[in-house]
Scaffold this motif. Structure first.
Motif, PDB file in Angstrom:
ATOM      1  N   SER A  84       0.818  -1.216   0.000  1.00 22.75           N
ATOM      2  CA  SER A  84       0.000   0.000   0.000  1.00 22.75           C
ATOM      3  C   SER A  84       0.853   1.268   0.000  1.00 22.75           C
ATOM      4  CB  SER A  84      -0.922   0.008   1.219  1.00 22.75           C
ATOM      5  OG  SER A  84      -0.164   0.035   2.417  1.00 22.75           O
ATOM      6  N   ARG A 144       3.415   3.854  -4.873  1.00 23.03           N
ATOM      7  CA  ARG A 144       2.546   4.677  -5.716  1.00 23.03           C
ATOM      8  C   ARG A 144       3.197   4.927  -7.080  1.00 23.03           C
ATOM      9  NH1 ARG A 144      -0.512   7.676  -1.902  1.00 23.03           N
ATOM     10  NH2 ARG A 144      -1.079   6.147  -0.295  1.00 23.03           N
ATOM     11  N   LYS A 145       2.401   4.751  -8.127  1.00 19.61           N
ATOM     12  CA  LYS A 145       2.849   5.093  -9.481  1.00 19.61           C
ATOM     13  C   LYS A 145       2.405   6.523  -9.777  1.00 19.61           C
ATOM     14  CE  LYS A 145       2.037   3.940 -14.344  1.00 19.61           C
ATOM     15  NZ  LYS A 145       1.349   2.993 -15.281  1.00 19.61           N
ATOM     16  N   ILE A 146       3.375   7.406 -10.054  1.00 11.35           N
ATOM     17  CA  ILE A 146       3.064   8.797 -10.381  1.00 11.35           C
ATOM     18  C   ILE A 146       2.879   8.959 -11.883  1.00 11.35           C
ATOM     19  CG2 ILE A 146       3.814  11.196 -10.163  1.00 11.35           C
ATOM     20  CD1 ILE A 146       3.178   9.734  -7.505  1.00 11.35           C
ATOM     21  N   TYR A 187       6.465   5.061   0.095  1.00 10.51           N
ATOM     22  CA  TYR A 187       6.173   5.685   1.385  1.00 10.51           C
ATOM     23  C   TYR A 187       6.512   4.675   2.475  1.00 10.51           C
ATOM     24  CZ  TYR A 187       3.689   9.191  -1.371  1.00 10.51           C
ATOM     25  OH  TYR A 187       3.368  10.180  -2.279  1.00 10.51           O
TER      26      TYR A 187
END
Length: 546
Positions: free
Chosen positions: A168, A171-173, A181
């Protein structure tokens, strides 16, 4: 946070500490690189030359390598260096940690880290393709990390990253930017991305067995693989590093576990290079050191044959007995007889001179008289019978055991030596009261300390803690060091940790070993690595006589 080339504020502090003499150049480079300072910028600060392609390199030819050739179906589960040697030429890593423990971007273009070291932005290089023509993107990175962390896959990366990263937290930007994170500060994340099992997989084609779809971003592709026999690799002409590789083909030949077979093949010119990652280098060094056609290139490592004692069993629950046996290690004698005088002296803690956390300490002297006094103080006035278990087929370990057996007799230890098959020792290494276990190289001393003194949340010994030694102060300082951002404060904490393990621990480490690249002299631009990894994208062969 994603502003291009933002400099982490701690780098200014590091530079000030270096200029004032508190940090060496190597320490500055290592920590500044972890915080995202580009190699080119660091090199400019010190006016260092940036390594480029080999001058005068010749294209073509085939490199032949003798070693072991086990199959590794799932790279994420791999803990075998021989099994990863082939894969390393085909699949690649996000980062690369060199022989000086400085970590560089590899498939990454750069990374940017937040001030609290909890948010890591991984910027991927563009225009990189897998050998089946598909583009390398953020989806491949996320897929690979999820494989590392999966509860259904037995990956070492789960132990290495799982305590600070969950799926979790990924993150894919965009197509070439992934942000991690973390649940806690982590300075060494880039180094952890270079673990042997951290290869990047093609998310479109990988289904659990790499050999069924061997699609990597590396400089070579697999032409033919025969488990335990032979593997042929062929050059990629569309590799993303311009002008590389130089070699047309690489052939790995499995000549079995007998080092003498590999040595014979190298001396005769049947092969150009031998892989020594599955065995000690001392036998090969002895056999090859005077051969004018062979080049032995050394690098100091954190590999060691560790004398380990189970502290939950008598007599090793008494630190006086443990200290007495450690005092009976004639360190220089062991280094000369077991390792041809190569390597460095150890001081019974799991941090070596090649580690950035190393604190130099006075060498522990061989002192059988003091050892005898400690034994008597512990209630063994008439000496002590102990059983030492070692693995068969390890000449360097057997020599170390025999030296200890002879020298410890002067203190009152009567050592009874027991040799068992290698696979049996490995399987039962945590069960023996007293043994000598070969430890591999770890780029960071903190990793070795965590494994050696590992405890779970309840304070019980972890699975890699083969001595069962638990020290509350040690565990607390280790956690504190992991959460300390100031480099000098971290170093002071590691000095305390090393002193505790040296004085109270349950391991004897008389010396650290060298690793070697053993090759014919026609092999050019081959660089040794302390992990025994082979990187062959810049290697070339001189034409002519083998």
């Amino acid at each position: 946070m994603h502003r291009k080339h933002r400099i982490h504020p701690l780098i200014d502090c590091l530079w000030s500490d270096h200029k004032s003499g508190k940090l060496s150049r190597r320490e500055f480079l290592r920590f500044a690189a972890l915080l995202g300072l580009a190699t080119t910028t660091a090199s400019h600060l010190f006016q260092l030359a940036i390594p480029g392609h080999a001058m005068g390199a010749v294209y073509g030819q085939k490199l032949r390598i003798a070693g072991l050739l086990p199959e590794s179906e799932h790279p994420v589960e791999n803990v075998s260096i021989p099994a990863s040697q082939v894969l390393r030429q085909v699949a690649e890593y996000l980062t690369y940690t060199d022989k000086n423990n400085i970590t560089h971007p590899f498939l990454l273009d750069r990374w940017v880290v937040s001030e609290d070291l909890r948010i890591w932005s991984l910027h991927l290089k563009k225009n990189i393709f897998f050998n089946n023509g598909q583009a390398f993107t953020a989806d491949d990175v996320i897929f690979s990390i999820e494989q590392w962390l999966s509860p259904d896959i037995n990956s070492p990366m789960k132990s290495i990253l799982g305590d600070c990263l969950t799926p979790s937290g990924i993150r894919k930007i965009d197509s070439h930017l992934v942000v991690l994170y973390l649940s806690r500060p982590e300075l060494e994340l880039p180094e952890k991305l270079f673990h042997p099992s951290a290869m990047i997989l093609n998310h479109r084609t990988f289904e659990g067995n790499f050999m069924e779809a061997p699609h990597g971003t590396g400089p070579f592709r697999i032409e033919k693989f025969e488990k335990n026999i032979r593997c042929l690799l062929k050059r990629r002409y569309d590799y993303w590093q311009p002008g590389l590789p130089f070699l047309n083909e690489i052939e790995f030949l499995d000549l079995g576990r007998n080092v003498s077979s590999r040595v014979t093949a190298l001396k005769s010119g049947t092969v150009d290079l031998i892989d020594l990652s599955d065995t000690g280098s001392s036998d090969a060094y002895s056999a090859l050191k005077n051969d004018r056609n062979i080049r032995l290139t050394p690098v100091l490592t954190a590999k060691a044959n560790v004398l380990r004692m189970r502290v939950d069993r008598e007599p090793w629950n008494d630190n006086r007995v443990r200290s007495a046996l450690k005092l009976c290690q004639h360190r220089n004698k062991i280094r000369y007889l077991a390792h041809n005088g190569q390597g460095a002296i150890g001081n019974d803690f799991h941090v070596c001179p090649a580690h950035p956390e190393y604190c130099e300490k006075k060498t522990i002297k061989f002192d059988p008289r003091r050892a005898k006094s400690l034994l008597e103080e512990a209630g063994y006035e008439n000496g002590l019978d102990i059983h030492l278990t070692i693995a068969e087929g390890k000449p360097d370990i057997r020599t170390q055991a025999l030296v200890l057996q002879n020298d410890a007799a002067r203190a009152g230890f009567r050592i009874h030596l027991q040799e068992v098959p290698g696979h049996e020792y490995h399987r039962n290494r945590t069960k023996f009261d007293l043994g000598i276990t070969p430890w591999a190289h770890y780029p960071l001393g903190v990793t070795a300390l965590k494994l050696a003194g590992a405890v779970d949340e309840q304070g019980n010994p972890g699975p890699w803690n083969e001595t069962r030694w638990v020290n509350e102060e040690f565990s607390q300082l280790l956690r504190q060091a992991g959460n300390t951002l100031d480099v000098l404060e971290r170093k002071a904490l590691f000095c305390k940790l090393e002193k505790i393990q040296m004085n109270q621990g349950a391991v004897g480490i008389p010396c650290w070993q060298n690793s070697y690249i053993a090759s014919r002299k026609r092999v050019q631009n081959i660089q040794p690595h302390p992990n025994d990894y082979l990187f062959l994208n810049k290697v070339w062969l001189k034409p002519g006589k083998k």
